[in-house]
Design a protein around this motif. Structure first.
Motif, PDB file in Angstrom:
ATOM      1  N   ILE A 241      17.291  82.732  49.045  1.00 46.27           N
ATOM      2  CA  ILE A 241      15.989  83.070  48.445  1.00 46.27           C
ATOM      3  C   ILE A 241      15.487  84.330  49.143  1.00 46.27           C
ATOM      4  N   GLN A 242      15.394  85.402  48.376  1.00 43.56           N
ATOM      5  CA  GLN A 242      15.151  86.731  48.953  1.00 43.56           C
ATOM      6  C   GLN A 242      13.693  87.151  48.800  1.00 43.56           C
ATOM      7  N   LEU A 243      13.122  87.632  49.898  1.00 41.77           N
ATOM      8  CA  LEU A 243      11.770  88.185  49.865  1.00 41.77           C
ATOM      9  C   LEU A 243      11.718  89.383  48.907  1.00 41.77           C
ATOM     10  N   THR A 244      12.783  90.168  48.915  1.00 45.28           N
ATOM     11  CA  THR A 244      12.829  91.352  48.032  1.00 45.28           C
ATOM     12  C   THR A 244      12.668  90.940  46.566  1.00 45.28           C
ATOM     13  N   ASP A 245      13.267  89.810  46.174  1.00 46.13           N
ATOM     14  CA  ASP A 245      13.167  89.371  44.772  1.00 46.13           C
ATOM     15  C   ASP A 245      11.723  88.996  44.419  1.00 46.13           C
TER      16      ASP A 245
ATOM     17  N   ARG B 146      23.666  96.971  52.785  1.00 45.69           N
ATOM     18  CA  ARG B 146      23.269  96.006  53.818  1.00 45.69           C
ATOM     19  C   ARG B 146      21.786  95.672  53.760  1.00 45.69           C
ATOM     20  N   TYR B 147      21.036  96.356  52.889  1.00 47.92           N
ATOM     21  CA  TYR B 147      19.571  96.305  52.956  1.00 47.92           C
ATOM     22  C   TYR B 147      18.923  96.046  51.595  1.00 47.92           C
ATOM     23  N   GLY B 148      17.598  95.813  51.650  1.00 45.38           N
ATOM     24  CA  GLY B 148      16.786  95.921  50.456  1.00 45.38           C
ATOM     25  C   GLY B 148      16.554  97.408  50.232  1.00 45.38           C
ATOM     26  N   VAL B 149      16.633  97.855  48.986  1.00 44.11           N
ATOM     27  CA  VAL B 149      16.526  99.293  48.690  1.00 44.11           C
ATOM     28  C   VAL B 149      15.389  99.504  47.689  1.00 44.11           C
TER      29      VAL B 149
ATOM     30  N   LEU C 276       7.164  90.635  60.006  1.00 41.25           N
ATOM     31  CA  LEU C 276       7.954  91.479  60.914  1.00 41.25           C
ATOM     32  C   LEU C 276       9.280  90.776  61.171  1.00 41.25           C
ATOM     33  N   LEU C 277      10.371  91.456  60.885  1.00 43.18           N
ATOM     34  CA  LEU C 277      11.683  90.867  61.171  1.00 43.18           C
ATOM     35  C   LEU C 277      12.049  91.199  62.612  1.00 43.18           C
ATOM     36  N   PRO C 278      12.340  90.155  63.396  1.00 40.06           N
ATOM     37  CA  PRO C 278      12.434  90.363  64.844  1.00 40.06           C
ATOM     38  C   PRO C 278      13.712  91.039  65.319  1.00 40.06           C
ATOM     39  N   ASP C 279      14.734  91.151  64.478  1.00 40.42           N
ATOM     40  CA  ASP C 279      15.938  91.863  64.911  1.00 40.42           C
ATOM     41  C   ASP C 279      15.656  93.346  65.095  1.00 40.42           C
ATOM     42  N   MET C 280      14.745  93.832  64.278  1.00 38.53           N
ATOM     43  CA  MET C 280      14.534  95.271  64.196  1.00 38.53           C
ATOM     44  C   MET C 280      13.453  95.705  65.174  1.00 38.53           C
ATOM     45  N   LEU C 281      13.788  96.594  66.081  1.00 30.60           N
ATOM     46  CA  LEU C 281      12.763  97.196  66.933  1.00 30.60           C
ATOM     47  C   LEU C 281      12.357  98.524  66.309  1.00 30.60           C
TER      48      LEU C 281
ATOM     49  N   THR D  79      15.710 102.433  52.537  1.00 28.23           N
ATOM     50  CA  THR D  79      15.920 100.997  52.752  1.00 28.23           C
ATOM     51  C   THR D  79      14.731 100.353  53.457  1.00 28.23           C
ATOM     52  N   ILE D  80      14.551  99.081  53.163  1.00 32.98           N
ATOM     53  CA  ILE D  80      13.491  98.274  53.773  1.00 32.98           C
ATOM     54  C   ILE D  80      13.950  97.931  55.191  1.00 32.98           C
ATOM     55  N   ASN D  81      13.096  98.230  56.180  1.00 30.02           N
ATOM     56  CA  ASN D  81      13.575  98.033  57.552  1.00 30.02           C
ATOM     57  C   ASN D  81      12.863  96.925  58.328  1.00 30.02           C
ATOM     58  N   GLY D  82      12.235  96.002  57.611  1.00 32.64           N
ATOM     59  CA  GLY D  82      11.766  94.795  58.305  1.00 32.64           C
ATOM     60  C   GLY D  82      10.307  94.761  58.695  1.00 32.64           C
ATOM     61  N   ARG D  83       9.477  95.612  58.104  1.00 29.25           N
ATOM     62  CA  ARG D  83       8.027  95.559  58.338  1.00 29.25           C
ATOM     63  C   ARG D  83       7.356  95.589  56.980  1.00 29.25           C
ATOM     64  N   TYR D  84       6.529  94.592  56.724  1.00 26.81           N
ATOM     65  CA  TYR D  84       5.897  94.470  55.409  1.00 26.81           C
ATOM     66  C   TYR D  84       4.420  94.118  55.582  1.00 26.81           C
ATOM     67  N   ILE D  85       3.574  94.619  54.681  1.00 29.01           N
ATOM     68  CA  ILE D  85       2.215  94.083  54.541  1.00 29.01           C
ATOM     69  C   ILE D  85       2.120  93.677  53.079  1.00 29.01           C
TER      70      ILE D  85
ATOM     71  N   VAL E 275      15.615  96.381  45.052  1.00 32.32           N
ATOM     72  CA  VAL E 275      16.738  95.482  44.845  1.00 32.32           C
ATOM     73  C   VAL E 275      17.355  95.139  46.201  1.00 32.32           C
ATOM     74  N   GLU E 276      17.770  93.883  46.337  1.00 30.02           N
ATOM     75  CA  GLU E 276      18.339  93.426  47.606  1.00 30.02           C
ATOM     76  C   GLU E 276      19.848  93.657  47.629  1.00 30.02           C
ATOM     77  N   LYS E 277      20.298  94.319  48.662  1.00 34.54           N
ATOM     78  CA  LYS E 277      21.726  94.563  48.924  1.00 34.54           C
ATOM     79  C   LYS E 277      22.521  94.938  47.663  1.00 34.54           C
ATOM     80  N   PRO E 278      22.147  96.057  47.045  1.00 33.59           N
ATOM     81  CA  PRO E 278      22.869  96.487  45.827  1.00 33.59           C
ATOM     82  C   PRO E 278      24.245  97.036  46.189  1.00 33.59           C
TER      83      PRO E 278
ATOM     84  N   GLY F  93      17.253  81.315  53.428  1.00 34.08           N
ATOM     85  CA  GLY F  93      17.030  82.750  53.247  1.00 34.08           C
ATOM     86  C   GLY F  93      15.663  83.206  53.732  1.00 34.08           C
ATOM     87  N   LEU F  94      15.509  84.550  53.801  1.00 34.16           N
ATOM     88  CA  LEU F  94      14.278  85.143  54.321  1.00 34.16           C
ATOM     89  C   LEU F  94      13.052  84.748  53.488  1.00 34.16           C
ATOM     90  N   GLY F  95      13.205  84.758  52.162  1.00 34.66           N
ATOM     91  CA  GLY F  95      12.068  84.403  51.297  1.00 34.66           C
ATOM     92  C   GLY F  95      11.602  82.988  51.592  1.00 34.66           C
TER      93      GLY F  95
HETATM   94  C1  G1P Z   1      16.629  91.491  55.449  1.00 34.24           C
HETATM   95  C2  G1P Z   1      15.984  91.833  54.109  1.00 34.24           C
HETATM   96  C3  G1P Z   1      16.410  93.221  53.661  1.00 34.24           C
HETATM   97  C4  G1P Z   1      16.081  94.243  54.739  1.00 34.24           C
HETATM   98  C5  G1P Z   1      16.718  93.825  56.065  1.00 34.24           C
HETATM   99  C6  G1P Z   1      16.265  94.733  57.186  1.00 34.24           C
HETATM  100  O1  G1P Z   1      18.008  91.369  55.263  1.00 34.24           O
HETATM  101  O2  G1P Z   1      16.355  90.857  53.161  1.00 34.24           O
HETATM  102  O3  G1P Z   1      15.743  93.568  52.468  1.00 34.24           O
HETATM  103  O4  G1P Z   1      16.527  95.510  54.338  1.00 34.24           O
HETATM  104  O5  G1P Z   1      16.358  92.476  56.413  1.00 34.24           O
HETATM  105  O6  G1P Z   1      16.928  94.403  58.362  1.00 34.24           O
HETATM  106  P1  G1P Z   1      18.968  90.661  56.347  1.00 34.24           P
HETATM  107  O7  G1P Z   1      19.192  91.663  57.424  1.00 34.24           O
HETATM  108  O8  G1P Z   1      18.240  89.447  56.836  1.00 34.24           O
HETATM  109  O9  G1P Z   1      20.224  90.320  55.626  1.00 34.24           O
END
Ligand code: G1P
Length: 296
Positions: free
Chosen positions: A236-240, A174-177, A131-136, A210-216, A197-200, A111-113
């Motif tokens: 294991i979730q970063l959101t948790d 689909r997201y952390g909210v 930075l999550l690399p899927d998201m531009l 929603t959390i879109n993949g950029r964090y400090i 909360v992650e993916k409620p 998991g991401l965490g």
């Molecule tokens: C991850 C995070 C989620 C976030 C999302 C953004 O989820 O766990 O909180 O909203 O990226 O893309 P994943 O897409 O890896 O399931």
């Protein structure tokens, strides 16, 4: 917290199942958006925001990513011999010389965490970006790019910042909210997060932000991740870990101004190529003409 943030973790160990078969033999992060792989766009965004130490969390079969940011002596010598200086420059200056890129391995897909925790030995006791690399994140035409604005918000507030954007309610699962106590956070602004909360399930989501993949994040997150148990999806979730942090400190949601393109799925990837193609100096004009003339 220290006053600025110079280190970033970029997890790149994902399998890329949503873009198969394209990602079977090449990492999905290496798929091009116009003239650069997705990961290069993301690293340029980080560098523009002042990041100088980048940790890639990778796995077997993804060494093309590291190679892309390394020197390529034969290619450079050949371009030099042929006098192709502009291309040579674009190959040599992929990252500025003050930026270091290191790689650690995530040898289990937990998991991401867990991926972020793999970078702990290099991050040490520093606040850090993820930075999550899927998201531009596209900040075209803005005075300040969203990540840079988020770094400024962090410097001013000395509080962790999580980039968020509103999505249609039917997609929140689909997201952390996050929830900011009902505060209406305006684009370009930050507000304290009350809950995340992650993916409620849609009917339990605390908002549509929603959390879109950029964090400090504060350094403390790394310690919390060590004890974070598997959550949504058995991962294991970063959101948790961030939600746990909220019981002892505060984090802010930064509402982005630009647009995101999720290159981890086919439609998002296609959209990114259209938008970046229309924004790229070299391709914009003829690509626009092509699109205008499409007989749809
Ligand atoms: C991850 C995070 C989620 C976030 C999302 C953004 O989820 O766990 O909180 O909203 O990226 O893309 P994943 O897409 O890896 O399931």
């Amino acid at each position: 917290m220290s006053s600025t943030v110079t280190k970033a973790v970029i997890p790149v160990a994902g399998l890329g199942t949503r873009v198969l078969p394209a990602s079977k033999a090449i990492p999905k992060e290496m798929m091009p958006v116009v003239d650069k792989p997705v990961i290069q766009h993301v690293i340029e965004e980080a560098v523009a925001a002042g990041i100088t130490d980048i940790v890639l969390v990778t796995r077997a079969g993804k060494s093309a990513i590291e190679d892309h940011f390394d020197s390529h002596y034969e290619l450079e010598a050949e371009l030099e011999r042929k006098g192709k200086t502009a291309i040579l420059e674009s190959v040599r200056t992929i990252v500025p010389s003050n930026v270091t890129i290191t790689a650690v391995r995530q040898n289990k897909a937990l998991g991401l965490g867990h991926a972020v925790l793999c970078a702990a030995p290099i991050i040490g006791n520093c606040d850090f970006a993820v930075l999550l690399p899927d998201m531009l994140v596209n900040s075209y035409g803005q005075e300040e790019a969203d990540l840079s604005a988020m770094v400024s918000a962090y410097k001013t507030s000395q509080q962790g910042q999580i980039m968020v954007e509103p999505v249609p309610m039917e997609h929140v699962d689909r997201y952390g909210v996050v929830n900011c106590n009902g505060v209406d956070v305006r684009p370009g602004q930050s507000a304290d997060i009350a809950q995340m909360v992650e993916k409620p399930p849609i009917d339990k989501a605390p908002s549509n932000l929603t959390i879109n993949g950029r964090y400090i994040l504060p350094a403390r997150i790394m310690e919390l991740l060590k004890d974070t148990q598997p959550g949504a999806g058995g991962e294991i979730q970063l959101t948790d870990a961030m939600a746990e942090y909220l019981t002892e400190g505060s984090l802010q949601a930064f509402h982005m101004q630009g647009k995101t393109y999720d290159c981890g799925n086919k439609v998002g990837y296609l959209q990114a190529n259209v938008i970046y193609g229309l924004q790229n100096q070299e391709t914009a004009e003829s690509f626009k003409t092509f699109i205008k003339n499409l007989d749809l």
